[in-house]
Design a protein around this motif. Structure first.
Motif, mmCIF file in Angstrom:
data_model
loop_
_atom_site.group_PDB
_atom_site.id
_atom_site.type_symbol
_atom_site.label_atom_id
_atom_site.label_comp_id
_atom_site.label_asym_id
_atom_site.label_seq_id
_atom_site.Cartn_x
_atom_site.Cartn_y
_atom_site.Cartn_z
ATOM 1 N N ARG A 191 0.836 -1.206 0.000
ATOM 2 C CA ARG A 191 0.000 0.000 0.000
ATOM 3 C C ARG A 191 0.872 1.257 0.000
ATOM 4 N NH1 ARG A 191 -3.365 -2.413 4.855
ATOM 5 N NH2 ARG A 191 -4.371 -4.149 3.773
ATOM 6 N N ASP A 220 0.852 4.178 -2.772
ATOM 7 C CA ASP A 220 0.650 5.586 -2.432
ATOM 8 C C ASP A 220 1.802 6.443 -2.935
ATOM 9 O OD1 ASP A 220 -1.673 4.812 -1.219
ATOM 10 O OD2 ASP A 220 -0.860 4.840 0.822
ATOM 11 N N ARG A 280 1.494 9.510 -5.739
ATOM 12 C CA ARG A 280 1.965 10.880 -5.498
ATOM 13 C C ARG A 280 2.918 11.351 -6.589
ATOM 14 N NH1 ARG A 280 2.070 9.176 0.015
ATOM 15 N NH2 ARG A 280 4.305 8.708 -0.139
#
Length: 282
Positions: free
Chosen positions: A248, A252, A256
């Motif tokens: 995860r 993420d 970004r």
């Protein structure tokens, strides 16, 4: 200073003057019947500002890019010169000493009739020959430009792959072809963190026999980075599984940075992939 940089600097210096000159010519030649002197004087600084924001800032960006490229060239040149110096020292020092040692062993072999001594001299001669081959290979490697896989920030990834493969007793395969200069410093940091987490995930869960790290450019000018293994893999969505916080975090980080993230099981292989399609403007 390179000729292109000098041209850019002159353009930056001359642009406001040329802008004012053109404005005054256009105003007096074409606009004077329609525009008062006061209005023309009032508009002049705003016109210069508009041209500066559109043209001069672009020239500054080009100059900064050129200076960055020049600095990268200087760094590469310094690195190559240092590698050449090390290669020369190896050749003039260790390689010649090994050659002299081999000659002395030949003399010892001819000077003694003791079979034990001659056998030991032969073994030492083989060892010297092997070391000499290694030194000459090191010299040849130093005199070749460093590959993409030898970039300073890439080396820890290769070492981590080797450690992971050693711990789980798997075969490691490192395929890296992304030039160092094609990534920004931030991209390097984020890629390193993502690939490291994916490798740690393999170490903890995969029980794999083969692990591959891939870094390659695509036809669109972007890149693809992946960690692939032939281990136990996962069922269903790995991001939904309990305890898979690492994946995860990788997802993420990728989001970004504007990269795509993919975690899938295919043909007996688990693939964790990051991809950037096309390049962003610097």
């Amino acid at each position: 200073m390179r000729k292109n940089d000098r041209t850019i600097k002159w353009l930056i210096l001359l642009t406001p003057t040329i802008t004012i000159g053109l404005w005054e010519y256009i105003r007096h030649a074409f606009l004077l019947p329609y525009m008062s002197m006061e209005l023309g004087n009032f508009l002049a600084p705003f016109i210069v500002l508009a041209v500066t924001l559109t043209l001069v800032l672009g020239l500054f960006r080009r100059l900064e890019e050129s200076q960055g490229e020049l600095q990268a060239e200087k760094t590469t040149t310094a690195s190559l010169e240092e590698r050449e110096r090390l290669a020369r020292e190896l050749h003039d020092g260790i390689a010649q000493s090994l050659f002299l040692l081999a000659v002395k062993l030949d003399q010892l072999d001819r000077a003694t009739a003791d079979e034990t001594v001659r056998r030991l001299a032969g073994q030492l001669r083989e060892t010297v020959r092997d070391v000499n081959d290694d030194v000459r290979q090191a010299i040849a490697n130093l005199r070749q430009p460093p590959s993409a896989a030898e970039a300073a920030w890439v080396v820890p990834l290769r070492e981590l792959l080797g450690e992971t493969a050693g711990i789980i007793e798997a075969q490691a395969d490192f395929r890296w072809g992304i030039p160092d200069g094609s990534l920004t410093n931030k991209e390097k940091v984020e890629l390193h963190a993502c690939l490291r987490e994916a490798l740690l995930n393999v170490r903890k869960h995969a029980r794999a026999k083969r692990v591959i790290v891939i870094g390659e450019l695509d036809d669109e000018g972007g890149f693809r980075c992946a960690v692939e293994d032939d281990g136990a893999g996962f069922a269903g969505d790995p991001l939904a599984a309990e305890g898979r916080f690492g994946l995860r975090m990788v997802r993420d980080r990728a989001q970004r940075m504007g990269w795509s993230f993919r975690a899938e099981r295919r043909d007996g292989w688990t693939i964790i992939e990051l991809r950037q399609r096309g390049r962003r403007e610097a």
